[in-house]
Scaffold this motif. Structure first.
Motif, PDB file in Angstrom:
ATOM      1  N   GLU A 287       3.744  41.588   5.133  1.00 47.02           N
ATOM      2  CA  GLU A 287       4.754  41.745   6.188  1.00 47.02           C
ATOM      3  C   GLU A 287       5.595  40.475   6.348  1.00 47.02           C
ATOM      4  O   GLU A 287       6.827  40.543   6.395  1.00 47.02           O
ATOM      5  CB  GLU A 287       4.039  42.081   7.507  1.00 47.02           C
ATOM      6  N   THR A 288       4.926  39.305   6.420  1.00 49.61           N
ATOM      7  CA  THR A 288       5.681  38.061   6.647  1.00 49.61           C
ATOM      8  C   THR A 288       6.461  37.642   5.408  1.00 49.61           C
ATOM      9  O   THR A 288       7.539  37.062   5.519  1.00 49.61           O
ATOM     10  CB  THR A 288       4.720  36.929   7.071  1.00 49.61           C
ATOM     11  N   ILE A 289       5.926  37.953   4.214  1.00 46.18           N
ATOM     12  CA  ILE A 289       6.654  37.618   2.984  1.00 46.18           C
ATOM     13  C   ILE A 289       7.947  38.422   2.889  1.00 46.18           C
ATOM     14  O   ILE A 289       9.020  37.888   2.578  1.00 46.18           O
ATOM     15  CB  ILE A 289       5.763  37.864   1.747  1.00 46.18           C
ATOM     16  N   ARG A 341      10.914  27.872   3.697  1.00 43.15           N
ATOM     17  CA  ARG A 341       9.692  27.520   4.428  1.00 43.15           C
ATOM     18  C   ARG A 341       9.863  27.811   5.919  1.00 43.15           C
ATOM     19  O   ARG A 341       8.942  28.310   6.577  1.00 43.15           O
ATOM     20  CB  ARG A 341       9.354  26.050   4.193  1.00 43.15           C
ATOM     21  N   HIS A 342      11.024  27.511   6.464  1.00 37.72           N
ATOM     22  CA  HIS A 342      11.259  27.785   7.882  1.00 37.72           C
ATOM     23  C   HIS A 342      11.321  29.286   8.146  1.00 37.72           C
ATOM     24  O   HIS A 342      10.861  29.758   9.195  1.00 37.72           O
ATOM     25  CB  HIS A 342      12.542  27.100   8.353  1.00 37.72           C
ATOM     26  N   CYS A 343      11.895  30.054   7.212  1.00 35.09           N
ATOM     27  CA  CYS A 343      11.916  31.514   7.365  1.00 35.09           C
ATOM     28  C   CYS A 343      10.492  32.073   7.398  1.00 35.09           C
ATOM     29  O   CYS A 343      10.163  32.948   8.212  1.00 35.09           O
ATOM     30  CB  CYS A 343      12.702  32.163   6.227  1.00 35.09           C
ATOM     31  N   LEU A 344       9.644  31.557   6.521  1.00 32.54           N
ATOM     32  CA  LEU A 344       8.250  31.979   6.493  1.00 32.54           C
ATOM     33  C   LEU A 344       7.529  31.553   7.762  1.00 32.54           C
ATOM     34  O   LEU A 344       6.716  32.306   8.320  1.00 32.54           O
ATOM     35  CB  LEU A 344       7.560  31.393   5.262  1.00 32.54           C
ATOM     36  N   LEU A 345       7.833  30.367   8.252  1.00 37.03           N
ATOM     37  CA  LEU A 345       7.229  29.882   9.490  1.00 37.03           C
ATOM     38  C   LEU A 345       7.618  30.766  10.666  1.00 37.03           C
ATOM     39  O   LEU A 345       6.776  31.154  11.486  1.00 37.03           O
ATOM     40  CB  LEU A 345       7.674  28.439   9.747  1.00 37.03           C
ATOM     41  N   ILE A 346       8.904  31.117  10.759  1.00 43.11           N
ATOM     42  CA  ILE A 346       9.386  31.947  11.869  1.00 43.11           C
ATOM     43  C   ILE A 346       8.710  33.312  11.855  1.00 43.11           C
ATOM     44  O   ILE A 346       8.244  33.807  12.893  1.00 43.11           O
ATOM     45  CB  ILE A 346      10.924  32.099  11.795  1.00 43.11           C
TER      46      ILE A 346
END
Length: 624
Positions: A287-289, A341-346
């Motif tokens: 889902e997060t990927i 990396r920030h997109c994945l963090l969010i």
């Protein structure tokens, strides 16, 4: 000599960068990285000194420029609106520009210097600037920012074409790095525990800080130590029924072995420590990927849509362009490894907050780190309890992470920075500084006991009986190598001007060791003794204006001398006070060391709020 304009027969000034002059220019000479000495001619002006004299105007104009980028309208939308993700969160808050980094980037200090330089040009009716420097890259960077005549249409066309080709090259470079970084992160976090759905649970309190190494107790067990909260956790354990959970940010570079060690330590010791402990680190799910990939593709599109952002000028500009200082951060934020990396963090933070228990109170360290804004946004969205952002160290005038221009909050409420319900500071001076953010009310900023510095109330200063009766000079290093170089150079030079002798101790910062070449003449004085022990025996402390260690020595009444690095800004919380002495040259440092006894205050300043019984924190958190 390089001329910034082709304008003739107008007033000209010289920007002087790092060159020792046998003969000064006859024009107005502006020192870029130096303070004026008594022997310098009258036509010499120090830019670092001018910034300090006009601090509020300079800071306001830099903040104004940043918010102008945020609110710039391109194709009928603001930058902020263009960057709104599917979740409703605006990626603007995760750009490096909005995060206002100051430690690993010289952009903020450099921007302040460019703004101040334009103010000087306006003040002295300067139309042309020559830059004298033995650093070609620095000279080019200055000239790229200062005002120029408008190019012809033909030249403008070719400059636009050149800019497009550069952006294409940067896009390909950053895309490859982003994909590599994404794959590396997925690989290194493969062993991170999965997040369990606990959204049906209700809990009382959550603390969020940084993971620190564990230490053995006398019983041979491991305890989770944290310098950030002082004795408050132990007080809670001994005096209340509150059992907080703990989330620890992982400050190290993402490495599977280090992650496993930290995870196992926290898992095995949660029962032995007060409350449960876990890492604020996420195992990417399908889902997060998918969500982060979609966000990254959106950012790529917006990178090309928002190319015109390079033309944005701040309100007071007479032609000065600050964009060259921030364009690298912009590219990295939208198409680089930071972007993915920030997109994945969010996406991960959104899922984590949705699945975590409902907490009545969440207390976290407020530093404007990349995880904070999406966390606050998601907590509000999913009905978490009250958020307490703790300014755990010192609040400093030039640390722009803690300050916003008033226009940040004048467009619409959706564009407001995600903020905690309460901001907790550790002294009245910190509260006074934060009140410069005019959108904050007095009720939102609360003074409570300084947890990180609580040990100061029990520290006893004693002269150590030892090698001699010489006064003990403690020199504390900085976390920036350039600041250490400046400090040690001036300390070495100052010895030419004084016959006063000291017993000296040099202690480097934990994350930035002294350069061995620079400490060659002080090798016998280098120590790894802990700060508390050094402060107990110190007669005088010398450190940089960046270091927060000065707050501790000043609070103990120890004469404190602060070296101001002209390549940076005066980040000290004591600037424009008499609680510490600021020096800028070797001569000034020598005089301060000779007269250090004159710096002894008859009354120790009440800089931190200190009380081992924590009445303010108990009231704030409604603890009996």
């Amino acid at each position: 000599m390089t001329d910034a304009t082709d304008t003739l027969h107008t007033a000209t000034a010289v920007v002087w960068v790092g060159i020792s002059a046998d003969k000064w220019p006859t024009q107005l000479t502006i020192l870029w990285n130096a303070f004026k000495r008594p022997s310098d001619p009258n036509n010499v002006v120090s830019l670092p000194a001018f910034i300090e004299e006009n601090d509020k105007v300079v800071r306001e104009r830099v903040l104004k420029y940043l918010v102008t980028i945020k609110n710039a309208e391109i194709k009928n939308k603001t930058t902020f609106q263009h960057l709104t993700l599917a979740s409703g969160y605006s990626y603007w808050w995760s750009t490096l520009i909005a995060l206002k980094r100051w430690r690993n980037s010289g952009n903020i200090p450099f921007a302040c210097k460019i703004v101040a330089l334009e103010m000087l040009m306006e003040l002295h009716n300067i139309r042309s600037i020559n830059v004298e420097s033995d650093e070609p890259e620095l000279r080019s960077r200055i000239l790229e920012c200062i005002r120029r005549p408008e190019p012809s249409k033909i030249l403008s066309y070719f400059l636009g074409l050149k800019s497009l080709m550069i952006d294409l090259g940067c896009f390909l470079f950053h895309l490859v790095r982003a994909l590599g970084s994404f794959a590396h992160y997925l690989y290194e976090t493969r062993k991170v525990p999965k997040i369990e759905n606990q959204s049906s649970l209700s809990k009382q309190m959550l603390f969020i800080d940084f993971y620190n190494a564990s230490e053995p107790t006398n019983q041979g067990h491991q305890v989770i130590t944290s310098t950030y909260w002082g004795g408050l956790p132990q007080w809670l354990q001994n005096n209340s029924t509150v059992q907080p959970d703990w989330l620890h940010n992982f400050p190290e570079n993402i490495d599977n072995r280090k992650i496993r060690t930290a995870t196992n330590t926290l898992k095995n010791r949660s029962d032995e420590n007060f409350g449960s402990h876990s890492l604020l680190l996420f195992k990417p799910t399908r889902e997060t990927i998918i969500e982060s990939t979609r966000s990254y593709i959106l950012l790529i599109k917006k990178f090309w849509t928002l190319r015109a952002i390079s033309k944005v000028k701040y309100e007071h500009s007479l032609g000065t362009n600050l964009w060259p200082l921030f364009k690298g951060e912009w590219r990295e934020s939208l198409i680089g490894s930071t972007a993915i990396r920030h997109c994945l963090l969010i996406a991960s933070v959104e899922r984590f907050v949705r699945l975590m228990p409902k907490y009545e109170q969440i207390v976290y360290l407020m530093e404007n780190q990349p995880w904070e804004s999406p966390f606050i946004y998601s907590c509000t969205k999913h009905g978490q309890g009250r958020l307490f952002g703790v300014a755990h160290s010192t609040v400093r005038f030039w640390d722009l992470r803690y300050f916003q221009h008033q226009d940040e909050h004048s467009v619409n409420s959706e564009a407001d920075h995600p903020s905690p319900h309460i901001i907790v500071v550790n002294g009245s001076e910190a509260k006074s500084l934060l009140q410069d953010n005019r959108w904050l009310t007095d009720n939102q900023i609360v003074v409570a006991e300084a947890l990180r510095y609580g040990y100061l109330s029990t520290l006893t200063r004693t002269r150590t009986i030892g090698k001699s009766d010489l006064p003990h000079l403690v020199v504390l290093g900085d976390f920036l190598p350039s600041a250490n170089t400046f400090l040690l150079t001036k300390l070495h030079e100052s010895q030419k001007f004084t016959t006063t002798k000291f017993r000296m101790s040099l202690r480097s910062h934990p994350i930035c060791k002294f350069n061995s070449d620079e400490t060659r003449s002080f090798n016998d004085s280098i120590t790894d003794v802990d700060l508390k022990t050094l402060l107990e025996s110190a007669d005088v402390v010398l450190t940089t204006a960046n270091s927060s260690s000065a707050a501790e020595s000043v609070s103990l009444g120890i004469p404190t001398i602060l070296m101001v690095d002209p390549e940076s800004l005066n980040y000290s919380p004591f600037r424009k006070t008499e609680l510490a002495q600021f020096v800028t040259t070797a001569e000034e440092l020598s005089s301060a060391l000779i007269g250090f006894n004159d710096l002894v205050s008859s009354q120790i300043p009440d800089f931190f709020c200190l009380d081992d019984d924590y009445p303010r924190w108990r009231n704030l958190l409604s603890i009996d």
